[in-house]
Scaffold this motif. Structure first.
Motif, PDB file in Angstrom:
ATOM      1  N   ASP A   1       0.849  -1.248   0.057  1.00  0.00           N
ATOM      2  CA  ASP A   1      -0.028   0.042  -0.065  1.00  0.00           C
ATOM      3  C   ASP A   1       0.786   1.095   0.023  1.00  0.00           C
ATOM      4  N   PHE A   2       0.805   1.984  -0.985  1.00  0.00           N
ATOM      5  CA  PHE A   2       1.290   3.254  -1.215  1.00  0.00           C
ATOM      6  C   PHE A   2       0.450   4.612  -1.114  1.00  0.00           C
ATOM      7  N   ASP A   3       0.499   4.827   0.253  1.00  0.00           N
ATOM      8  CA  ASP A   3      -0.418   6.048   0.442  1.00  0.00           C
ATOM      9  C   ASP A   3      -1.694   5.965  -0.022  1.00  0.00           C
ATOM     10  N   GLY A   4      -2.354   4.723   0.150  1.00  0.00           N
ATOM     11  CA  GLY A   4      -3.741   4.516  -0.286  1.00  0.00           C
ATOM     12  C   GLY A   4      -3.775   3.796  -1.702  1.00  0.00           C
ATOM     13  N   VAL A   5      -2.810   3.724  -2.447  1.00  0.00           N
ATOM     14  CA  VAL A   5      -2.936   3.071  -3.732  1.00  0.00           C
ATOM     15  C   VAL A   5      -2.147   1.620  -3.630  1.00  0.00           C
ATOM     16  N   GLN A   6      -2.935   0.537  -3.892  1.00  0.00           N
ATOM     17  CA  GLN A   6      -2.614  -0.688  -3.322  1.00  0.00           C
ATOM     18  C   GLN A   6      -2.279  -1.321  -4.675  1.00  0.00           C
ATOM     19  N   VAL A   7      -0.932  -2.063  -4.851  1.00  0.00           N
ATOM     20  CA  VAL A   7      -0.459  -2.723  -5.752  1.00  0.00           C
ATOM     21  C   VAL A   7      -0.370  -4.215  -5.343  1.00  0.00           C
ATOM     22  N   GLU A   8      -0.781  -5.283  -6.007  1.00  0.00           N
ATOM     23  CA  GLU A   8      -0.901  -6.550  -5.804  1.00  0.00           C
ATOM     24  C   GLU A   8      -0.211  -7.466  -6.870  1.00  0.00           C
ATOM     25  N   VAL A   9       0.951  -8.041  -6.357  1.00  0.00           N
ATOM     26  CA  VAL A   9       1.928  -8.704  -7.207  1.00  0.00           C
ATOM     27  C   VAL A   9       1.811 -10.153  -6.987  1.00  0.00           C
ATOM     28  N   CYS A  10       1.533 -10.972  -7.921  1.00  0.00           N
ATOM     29  CA  CYS A  10       1.745 -12.348  -7.744  1.00  0.00           C
ATOM     30  C   CYS A  10       2.386 -13.021  -9.107  1.00  0.00           C
ATOM     31  N   HIS A  11       3.289 -13.882  -8.681  1.00  0.00           N
ATOM     32  CA  HIS A  11       3.870 -14.786  -9.887  1.00  0.00           C
ATOM     33  C   HIS A  11       3.129 -16.304  -9.690  1.00  0.00           C
ATOM     34  N   SER A  12       3.194 -16.814 -11.119  1.00  0.00           N
ATOM     35  CA  SER A  12       2.701 -18.171 -11.108  1.00  0.00           C
ATOM     36  C   SER A  12       3.442 -18.994 -12.333  1.00  0.00           C
ATOM     37  N   THR A  13       3.260 -20.139 -12.078  1.00  0.00           N
ATOM     38  CA  THR A  13       4.299 -21.225 -13.133  1.00  0.00           C
ATOM     39  C   THR A  13       5.603 -20.447 -13.151  1.00  0.00           C
ATOM     40  N   LEU A  14       6.275 -20.723 -14.319  1.00  0.00           N
ATOM     41  CA  LEU A  14       7.541 -20.368 -14.601  1.00  0.00           C
ATOM     42  C   LEU A  14       7.785 -18.740 -15.249  1.00  0.00           C
ATOM     43  N   ASP A  15       6.729 -18.262 -15.717  1.00  0.00           N
ATOM     44  CA  ASP A  15       7.018 -17.056 -16.358  1.00  0.00           C
ATOM     45  C   ASP A  15       5.525 -16.082 -16.242  1.00  0.00           C
ATOM     46  N   GLU A  16       4.566 -16.439 -15.331  1.00  0.00           N
ATOM     47  CA  GLU A  16       3.371 -15.615 -15.230  1.00  0.00           C
ATOM     48  C   GLU A  16       3.516 -14.222 -14.104  1.00  0.00           C
ATOM     49  N   LEU A  17       3.025 -13.246 -14.467  1.00  0.00           N
ATOM     50  CA  LEU A  17       2.872 -12.491 -13.654  1.00  0.00           C
ATOM     51  C   LEU A  17       1.785 -11.501 -13.621  1.00  0.00           C
ATOM     52  N   SER A  18       1.110 -11.390 -12.403  1.00  0.00           N
ATOM     53  CA  SER A  18      -0.255 -10.523 -12.190  1.00  0.00           C
ATOM     54  C   SER A  18       0.269  -9.573 -11.471  1.00  0.00           C
ATOM     55  N   ILE A  19      -0.361  -8.253 -11.839  1.00  0.00           N
ATOM     56  CA  ILE A  19      -0.359  -7.103 -11.154  1.00  0.00           C
ATOM     57  C   ILE A  19      -1.887  -6.566 -11.131  1.00  0.00           C
ATOM     58  N   GLY A  20      -2.287  -6.590  -9.673  1.00  0.00           N
ATOM     59  CA  GLY A  20      -3.483  -5.954  -9.686  1.00  0.00           C
ATOM     60  C   GLY A  20      -3.463  -4.660  -8.988  1.00  0.00           C
ATOM     61  N   TRP A  21      -4.678  -3.709  -8.964  1.00  0.00           N
ATOM     62  CA  TRP A  21      -4.770  -2.584  -8.135  1.00  0.00           C
ATOM     63  C   TRP A  21      -5.879  -2.573  -7.544  1.00  0.00           C
ATOM     64  N   ASN A  22      -5.866  -2.108  -6.099  1.00  0.00           N
ATOM     65  CA  ASN A  22      -6.791  -2.073  -5.336  1.00  0.00           C
ATOM     66  C   ASN A  22      -7.945  -2.934  -5.341  1.00  0.00           C
ATOM     67  N   THR A  23      -7.775  -4.029  -5.464  1.00  0.00           N
ATOM     68  CA  THR A  23      -8.875  -5.119  -5.547  1.00  0.00           C
ATOM     69  C   THR A  23      -8.951  -5.984  -4.320  1.00  0.00           C
ATOM     70  N   ILE A  24      -8.000  -6.137  -3.645  1.00  0.00           N
ATOM     71  CA  ILE A  24      -7.805  -7.255  -2.727  1.00  0.00           C
ATOM     72  C   ILE A  24      -8.312  -6.584  -1.290  1.00  0.00           C
ATOM     73  N   ASP A  25      -8.978  -7.412  -0.549  1.00  0.00           N
ATOM     74  CA  ASP A  25      -9.695  -6.728   0.759  1.00  0.00           C
ATOM     75  C   ASP A  25      -8.637  -7.588   1.782  1.00  0.00           C
ATOM     76  N   THR A  26      -7.591  -7.031   2.484  1.00  0.00           N
ATOM     77  CA  THR A  26      -6.715  -7.986   3.256  1.00  0.00           C
ATOM     78  C   THR A  26      -7.327  -7.912   4.646  1.00  0.00           C
TER      79      THR A  26
END
Length: 170
Positions: A56-81
């Motif tokens: 969380d960067f001052d209210g802007v949430q970045v969500e980083v997740c790697h999968s398999t050998l080469d996949e990357l997902s970046i999400g924005w303000n979607t996950i409720d921790t």
């Protein structure tokens, strides 16, 4: 995974990631890291590295997740921790959000000075060649969320020399 709001969109390769998220990642520069979230098991406190790392960067949430050998997902303000992780009744351990992580805590409160995408380009043939990591450079220190070969890995300090840095700017 039972994570509230998590809808990954996995991309492969530096160009796909830069095109989809490069300019938005660059807008984080100048913001302070105000919090983090990782998933740990309640029973033993171990980090479940398959789940996204949330910053969380001052209210802007970045969500980083790697999968398999080469996949990357970046999400924005979607996950409720703050929400419970559901659907794990079949498993012997209970995943839950933790807002403490010894690798991330030193950066909380620090201003982000630079952000880059790092592409793994080893000199020798390597199964991980072409994987993409996200690097956050703060006033003091650097952290990277990298592909740990089918899961996330968090690295601190200078990047390995086999990474090619793709700086992002506004």
């Amino acid at each position: 995974m039972g994570i509230s709001g998590f809808k990954p969109c996995f991309l492969v390769g530096i160009e796909a990631v830069r095109q989809a998220h490069g300019s938005r990642l660059a807008t984080l520069v100048g913001r302070r890291l105000t919090g983090c979230g990782v998933v740990r098991f309640a029973e033993d406190g171990d980090w479940f590295a398959d789940c996204p790392v949330v910053l969380d960067f001052d209210g802007v949430q970045v969500e980083v997740c790697h999968s398999t050998l080469d996949e990357l997902s970046i999400g924005w303000n979607t996950i409720d921790t703050a929400a419970a992780i559901t659907g794990w009744e079949w498993f012997e351990l209970t995943p839950q959000w933790s807002h403490c992580d010894e690798r991330l805590e030193p950066f909380v409160g620090r201003e982000l000075r630079e952000i880059a995408l790092l592409e793994w380009r080893p000199a020798e043939r390597d199964l991980a060649a072409g994987t993409v990591a996200v690097e956050f450079a703060f006033t003091e220190g650097r952290l990277r969320i990298v592909n740990g070969l089918d899961e996330n890995s968090i690295e601190i300090g200078a990047a390995q020399p086999d990474y090619f840095r793709h700086g992002l700017s506004r």
